[in-house]
Write a protein that holds these residues in place. Structure first.
Motif, PDB file in Angstrom:
ATOM      1  N   TRP A 150       0.194  -6.106   3.217  1.00  0.00           N
ATOM      2  CA  TRP A 150       0.260  -5.060   2.199  1.00  0.00           C
ATOM      3  C   TRP A 150       1.431  -5.400   1.265  1.00  0.00           C
ATOM      4  CZ3 TRP A 150      -0.551   0.264   5.169  1.00  0.00           C
ATOM      5  CH2 TRP A 150      -1.895   0.362   5.561  1.00  0.00           C
ATOM      6  N   GLU A 158       4.516  -2.750   1.376  1.00  0.00           N
ATOM      7  CA  GLU A 158       4.200  -1.356   1.709  1.00  0.00           C
ATOM      8  C   GLU A 158       4.131  -1.232   3.231  1.00  0.00           C
ATOM      9  OE1 GLU A 158       1.619   0.592  -0.919  1.00  0.00           O
ATOM     10  OE2 GLU A 158       0.854   2.002   0.566  1.00  0.00           O
ATOM     11  N   ARG A 159       4.856  -0.264   3.756  1.00  0.00           N
ATOM     12  CA  ARG A 159       4.946  -0.041   5.206  1.00  0.00           C
ATOM     13  C   ARG A 159       5.484  -1.274   5.926  1.00  0.00           C
ATOM     14  NH1 ARG A 159       4.934   5.114   4.157  1.00  0.00           N
ATOM     15  NH2 ARG A 159       3.030   5.806   3.154  1.00  0.00           N
ATOM     16  N   VAL A 200      -3.569  -3.655  -0.353  1.00  0.00           N
ATOM     17  CA  VAL A 200      -4.849  -2.981  -0.647  1.00  0.00           C
ATOM     18  C   VAL A 200      -4.705  -2.016  -1.830  1.00  0.00           C
ATOM     19  CG1 VAL A 200      -5.900  -3.227   1.616  1.00  0.00           C
ATOM     20  CG2 VAL A 200      -4.353  -1.298   1.187  1.00  0.00           C
ATOM     21  N   ASN A 201      -3.509  -1.492  -2.009  1.00  0.00           N
ATOM     22  CA  ASN A 201      -3.225  -0.769  -3.257  1.00  0.00           C
ATOM     23  C   ASN A 201      -2.945  -1.878  -4.262  1.00  0.00           C
ATOM     24  OD1 ASN A 201      -3.436   1.852  -2.104  1.00  0.00           O
ATOM     25  ND2 ASN A 201      -1.420   1.545  -1.194  1.00  0.00           N
ATOM     26  N   LYS A 278      -9.907  -1.645  -1.442  1.00  0.00           N
ATOM     27  CA  LYS A 278      -9.682  -0.218  -1.205  1.00  0.00           C
ATOM     28  C   LYS A 278     -10.123   0.486  -2.482  1.00  0.00           C
ATOM     29  CE  LYS A 278      -5.876   3.106  -0.444  1.00  0.00           C
ATOM     30  NZ  LYS A 278      -4.482   3.280   0.004  1.00  0.00           N
ATOM     31  N   GLU A 282      -7.190   7.499  -1.955  1.00  0.00           N
ATOM     32  CA  GLU A 282      -5.798   7.760  -2.304  1.00  0.00           C
ATOM     33  C   GLU A 282      -5.464   7.329  -3.730  1.00  0.00           C
ATOM     34  OE1 GLU A 282      -3.662   7.724   2.011  1.00  0.00           O
ATOM     35  OE2 GLU A 282      -3.694   5.814   0.981  1.00  0.00           O
ATOM     36  N   ARG A 315     -13.204  -1.258   2.462  1.00  0.00           N
ATOM     37  CA  ARG A 315     -12.566  -0.358   3.423  1.00  0.00           C
ATOM     38  C   ARG A 315     -13.216   1.024   3.466  1.00  0.00           C
ATOM     39  NH1 ARG A 315      -7.089   0.699   2.695  1.00  0.00           N
ATOM     40  NH2 ARG A 315      -6.419   0.355   4.825  1.00  0.00           N
ATOM     41  N   PHE A 317     -11.583   3.641   4.540  1.00  0.00           N
ATOM     42  CA  PHE A 317     -10.486   4.618   4.578  1.00  0.00           C
ATOM     43  C   PHE A 317     -10.558   5.507   3.339  1.00  0.00           C
ATOM     44  CE2 PHE A 317      -5.932   5.601   3.670  1.00  0.00           C
ATOM     45  CZ  PHE A 317      -5.704   6.416   4.759  1.00  0.00           C
ATOM     46  N   LYS A 351     -10.708   1.636   9.976  1.00  0.00           N
ATOM     47  CA  LYS A 351      -9.505   1.791  10.806  1.00  0.00           C
ATOM     48  C   LYS A 351      -9.912   2.234  12.204  1.00  0.00           C
ATOM     49  CE  LYS A 351      -6.209   2.831   7.121  1.00  0.00           C
ATOM     50  NZ  LYS A 351      -5.091   3.662   6.645  1.00  0.00           N
ATOM     51  N   ASP A 356      -5.627   8.002  10.639  1.00  0.00           N
ATOM     52  CA  ASP A 356      -4.772   6.990  10.025  1.00  0.00           C
ATOM     53  C   ASP A 356      -3.746   6.395  10.988  1.00  0.00           C
ATOM     54  OD1 ASP A 356      -3.613   5.386   8.187  1.00  0.00           O
ATOM     55  OD2 ASP A 356      -2.602   6.964   7.063  1.00  0.00           O
ATOM     56  N   PHE A 357      -4.138   5.455  11.805  1.00  0.00           N
ATOM     57  CA  PHE A 357      -3.183   4.660  12.583  1.00  0.00           C
ATOM     58  C   PHE A 357      -2.174   5.493  13.373  1.00  0.00           C
ATOM     59  CE2 PHE A 357      -3.741   1.445   8.920  1.00  0.00           C
ATOM     60  CZ  PHE A 357      -4.753   0.772   9.567  1.00  0.00           C
ATOM     61  N   GLU A 378     -10.080  -2.509  11.641  1.00  0.00           N
ATOM     62  CA  GLU A 378      -8.757  -2.649  11.028  1.00  0.00           C
ATOM     63  C   GLU A 378      -7.738  -1.983  11.937  1.00  0.00           C
ATOM     64  OE1 GLU A 378      -8.224  -1.790   6.753  1.00  0.00           O
ATOM     65  OE2 GLU A 378      -6.388  -0.718   7.255  1.00  0.00           O
ATOM     66  N   GLU A 384       3.888   1.819  11.208  1.00  0.00           N
ATOM     67  CA  GLU A 384       4.163   2.918  10.276  1.00  0.00           C
ATOM     68  C   GLU A 384       4.326   4.254  10.993  1.00  0.00           C
ATOM     69  OE1 GLU A 384       1.045   3.376   7.390  1.00  0.00           O
ATOM     70  OE2 GLU A 384       1.860   5.247   6.610  1.00  0.00           O
ATOM     71  N   TYR A 385       3.507   4.500  11.979  1.00  0.00           N
ATOM     72  CA  TYR A 385       3.534   5.797  12.660  1.00  0.00           C
ATOM     73  C   TYR A 385       4.058   5.700  14.090  1.00  0.00           C
ATOM     74  CZ  TYR A 385       0.525   7.494   8.832  1.00  0.00           C
ATOM     75  OH  TYR A 385       0.003   7.855   7.610  1.00  0.00           O
ATOM     76  N   HIS A 521       7.196   8.680   6.561  1.00  0.00           N
ATOM     77  CA  HIS A 521       6.707   8.836   7.940  1.00  0.00           C
ATOM     78  C   HIS A 521       7.761   8.509   8.984  1.00  0.00           C
ATOM     79  CE1 HIS A 521       2.462   8.159   6.067  1.00  0.00           C
ATOM     80  NE2 HIS A 521       2.860   9.414   5.974  1.00  0.00           N
TER      81      HIS A 521
HETATM   82  C1  BDP Z   1      -1.732   4.757   5.034  1.00  0.00           C
HETATM   83  C2  BDP Z   1      -0.465   4.286   4.440  1.00  0.00           C
HETATM   84  C3  BDP Z   1      -0.585   3.858   3.006  1.00  0.00           C
HETATM   85  C4  BDP Z   1      -1.768   2.925   2.856  1.00  0.00           C
HETATM   86  C5  BDP Z   1      -3.010   3.561   3.398  1.00  0.00           C
HETATM   87  C6  BDP Z   1      -4.186   2.632   3.431  1.00  0.00           C
HETATM   88  O1  BDP Z   1       0.477   5.334   4.540  1.00  0.00           O
HETATM   89  O2  BDP Z   1       0.610   3.247   2.645  1.00  0.00           O
HETATM   90  O3  BDP Z   1      -1.957   2.569   1.529  1.00  0.00           O
HETATM   91  O4  BDP Z   1      -2.817   3.937   4.726  1.00  0.00           O
HETATM   92  O5  BDP Z   1      -4.516   2.155   4.508  1.00  0.00           O
HETATM   93  O6  BDP Z   1      -1.561   4.664   6.402  1.00  0.00           O
HETATM   94  O7  BDP Z   1      -4.808   2.367   2.406  1.00  0.00           O
END
Ligand code: BDP
Length: 694
Positions: A150, A158-159, A200-201, A278, A282, A315, A317, A351, A356-357, A378, A384-385, A521
């Protein structure tokens, strides 16, 4: 000892083993010509020189005496080997007697199989095993085994809890940091064969010639190690870098743009793996912006990469900003109706859990929801968590729990697991693909902590063989990272095996989820209830009030339970038959609900939070006792991180209990320490330095 060498720490073997190794393999050769063979030869020389503590030269012709020889079956044809069923990437290691000498042979159909076999051989030695009698046949079950970075183009991850992105875009393509090669070696050693370089963003910029040239330079470094490069495709790229007015996937100009762009990418990277996307998630652009669906979007890209043999990982998600919806249901609702509409080279990347994870979730119901769509897993390697890099949580157990989860029952009454649901249509493999969100950065130890290396390692191992058990994987990793001595391995592997459950206990026990503080988080935030979207608030997930706690996803609640197979639906619909670990995921229950343990739900929650802290205390004791087996530098860092983990486990316990005490109006049962502060104190704490804050 800063952890840089990962599982490629070719320490000298103990003296008795070295004597055995030297007598078994007095000469060594890796046969063949290609770049991958050269990499295998180089690795063999480096590895054996370290393990045998002498300069080992690796020849290119059939060696004499007791020898080790590696090569493809073609190269080894003179040996009349019986060819094992190793497939396009597997290998077979055997010992044989020929004219009074012992030959240890690493054989494969392909060059990459030879490299994988070379790593397997070296790992066998690093785990303190004898060469005599060695018999090993292995082939990957999964076709595409990918890391997802990421990583942004400005090197922010990211993360990411391990420094910056490894990809130094500014110095690429002219400067190739040797670390890229070490990255490829570490991944090849665990069978990873693909890497998606960017977040992915996504940023469309990475698809411009300037960046493609840089990505191509990385692909050149990774190629000998069997690793393909993939990129994330921003859906609106035709507008942002193509100057078009729309990114509508049914618009011919848009389709033509992606085709030309894709052809261009393949000019730079002839074995480019494909796109990871993605979309409509979001805030990311996607086909729904044009009233098209996910299949329309995915198929457009699939058609562009198909002539080149590429794939699209799309994805799942996705969740809408609609508070009347249960977020856990949404991926299923969006994708199941599209079953059968995706091109063959589209894989839907799901996922492991429906939200979310989280430290624990049931598996995503999508895995059993579609029949004519290829699904891939995935996992999130970066924690992250689960406490970022300073909490020790071995994720092998979590992934094993998901992969082995019973998901479906056939008409004949056979139970199929989540792994079984990811079937490949390529006869050489049983599973199509698995992705892990990388935990890798520029920190010297790559992963932010030594024990987080184990999660990278375990991902590779489980992607290669989803039926591999997490404990074996932990043992291999700990043996190669520290020492194969049983006095060390037994307690440390036990500690690793219980570590994720400790995190579950002190963060989100009994099926609770998403109680983490907003944005970054980091740490607890169960009180948060004022964010822009309801499903970003912890309060949305635990629904605690004076009466009780938990998210009612039963048939009388959101009915998310109906997305599972009948045998699961039945079990999970009733609190009495729902396993404790998932209780509050599926049910909203009174604080006085009587648990199987005889405690009330309230007492049970307190018991779990307390137990989590106690587990971390025990982990610290175990680690302290390991000092004689570990170099001072790594021992001290791990000890310090465990101290942070204990402090933060206590913080989680105290903040959550203080909050739930307030909401429920209850006191702690006798014998438990009252949190030292009230909820307002915990609420008032802010962490501007927490990664992911920006
Ligand atoms: C979440 C994360 C975020 C990710 C998103 C994803 O907080 O940063 O962009 O998943 O998987 O867990 O797209």
């Amino acid at each position: 000892e800063d952890g840089y060498d990962l599982w490629l720490r070719y320490e000298q073997a103990p003296v008795e083993l070295r004597a055995d190794y030297n007598s078994q393999i007095s000469s060594i050769a890796v046969l063949g010509q290609g770049a991958t063979i050269a990499a295998a030869r180089q690795e063999m020389a480096t590895g054996l020189s370290g393990i045998l503590d002498r300069t080992v030269t690796v020849g290119t012709a059939m060696p004499r005496g007791n020898a080790l020889v590696a090569g493809t079956y073609d190269e080894l044809s003179g040996l009349d080997l019986e060819s094992a069923d190793v497939g396009p990437e597997g290998y077979a290691i055997t010992q044989m007697r020929r004219n009074g000498r012992v030959l240890t042979v690493i054989a494969a159909e392909s060059e990459i199989g030879v490299l994988y076999g070379t790593f397997a051989f070296l790992q066998h030695l690093l785990q303190g095993e004898p060469i005599a009698g060695m018999e090993l046949v292995s082939r990957p079950a999964t076709e595409h085994r990918l890391l997802n970075h990421w990583d942004n183009l400005d090197r922010y991850v990211e993360r990411g809890y391990a420094g910056q992105s490894l990809w130094d875009w500014h110095k690429l393509p002219d400067y190739l940091d040797p670390r890229y090669t070490d990255y490829a070696r570490a991944n090849a050693a665990i069978g990873v064969n693909g890497t998606s370089l960017t977040n992915v963003n996504a940023n469309a910029e990475v698809l411009t010639p300037q960046y493609l040239e840089k990505a191509a330079a990385l692909a050149d470094v990774f190629r000998p190690y069997g690793i393909k490069v993939y990129l994330t495709a921003r859906f609106s790229a035709p507008i942002e870098i193509g100057g078009l007015e729309t990114a509508d996937p049914l618009d011919e100009e848009v389709q033509a743009w992606w085709q030309t762009k894709t052809d261009e990418i393949y000019n730079y990277i002839p074995d480019f793996g494909g796109f990871l996307v993605k979309a409509n998630s979001e805030g990311q652009p996607g086909p729904q912006d044009y009233d098209r669906n996910h299949a329309d979007g995915a198929n457009m890209l699939a058609d562009a990469v198909a002539p080149h043999g590429g794939i699209v990982m799309w994805r799942a998600f996705v969740y809408a900003a609609d508070e009347t919806q249960d977020r856990a249901k949404q991926a299923w609702e969006e994708f199941v109706p599209l079953d059968g509409e995706f091109r063959d080279n589209v894989l839907i990347q799901v996922k492991n859990g429906p939200i979310d994870f989280q430290p624990r979730e049931p598996f995503s119901p999508l895995f059993a929801g579609v029949e004519d769509t290829t699904l891939m897993m995935e996992f999130q390697i970066t924690k992250e968590y689960l406490g970022f890099a300073t909490h020790l949580a071995y994720l092998g157990t979590m992934w094993e729990e998901t992969l082995d989860a019973p998901a479906e029952r056939t008409g004949e009454g056979e139970t199929l697991t989540v792994t079984d649901m990811m079937v490949s249509d390529n006869d050489d493999y049983t599973v199509s693909a698995m992705a892990g969100v990388a935990n890798i950065g520029t920190d010297r130890n790559w992963s932010g902590s030594i024990f987080d290396q184990a999660n990278w390692y375990a991902f590779g191992r489980l992607a290669w063989d989803p039926e591999q058990d997490a404990e074996t994987v932990a043992r291999e990793w700990a043996a190669m990272t520290f020492t194969p001595e049983a006095e060390f391995l037994d307690p440390v592997v036990e500690m690793m095996m219980g570590s994720r459950e400790a995190v579950v206990d002190y963060m989100t026990p009994l099926g609770l989820h998403h109680l983490m503080a907003t944005g970054h988080h980091y740490g607890p935030g169960p009180w948060v209830d004022d964010l822009g979207r309801p499903d970003w608030n912890p309060a949305y997930y635990h629904k605690a009030d004076e009466e009780g706690i938990g998210f009612d996803r039963s048939s009388t609640g959101s009915d998310a339970v109906s997305q599972y197979a009948p045998f699961l639906r039945e079990q999970w619909d009733d609190p009495a038959t729902t396993p404790d670990e998932l209780l509050l995921w599926f049910h909203h229950l009174s604080w006085d609900y009587e648990m199987g343990s005889g405690r009330t739900l309230w007492e049970e929650i307190v018991f779990y939070y307390e137990r989590g802290v106690q587990k971390v205390e025990a982990m610290r004791t175990t680690w302290d006792e390991m000092a004689p087996y570990v170099d001072a530098e790594r021992h001290a860092q791990i000890a310090d991180f465990l101290a942070i983990q204990e402090k933060e486990a206590r913080w989680w316990r105290n903040a959550c209990l203080a909050y739930f005490m307030e909401v429920s109006g209850r006191d702690l049962p006798d014998g438990y320490d009252v949190p030292p502060h009230d909820v307002d104190y915990y609420k008032s704490r802010h962490f501007p330095s927490a990664p992911g804050n920006g």
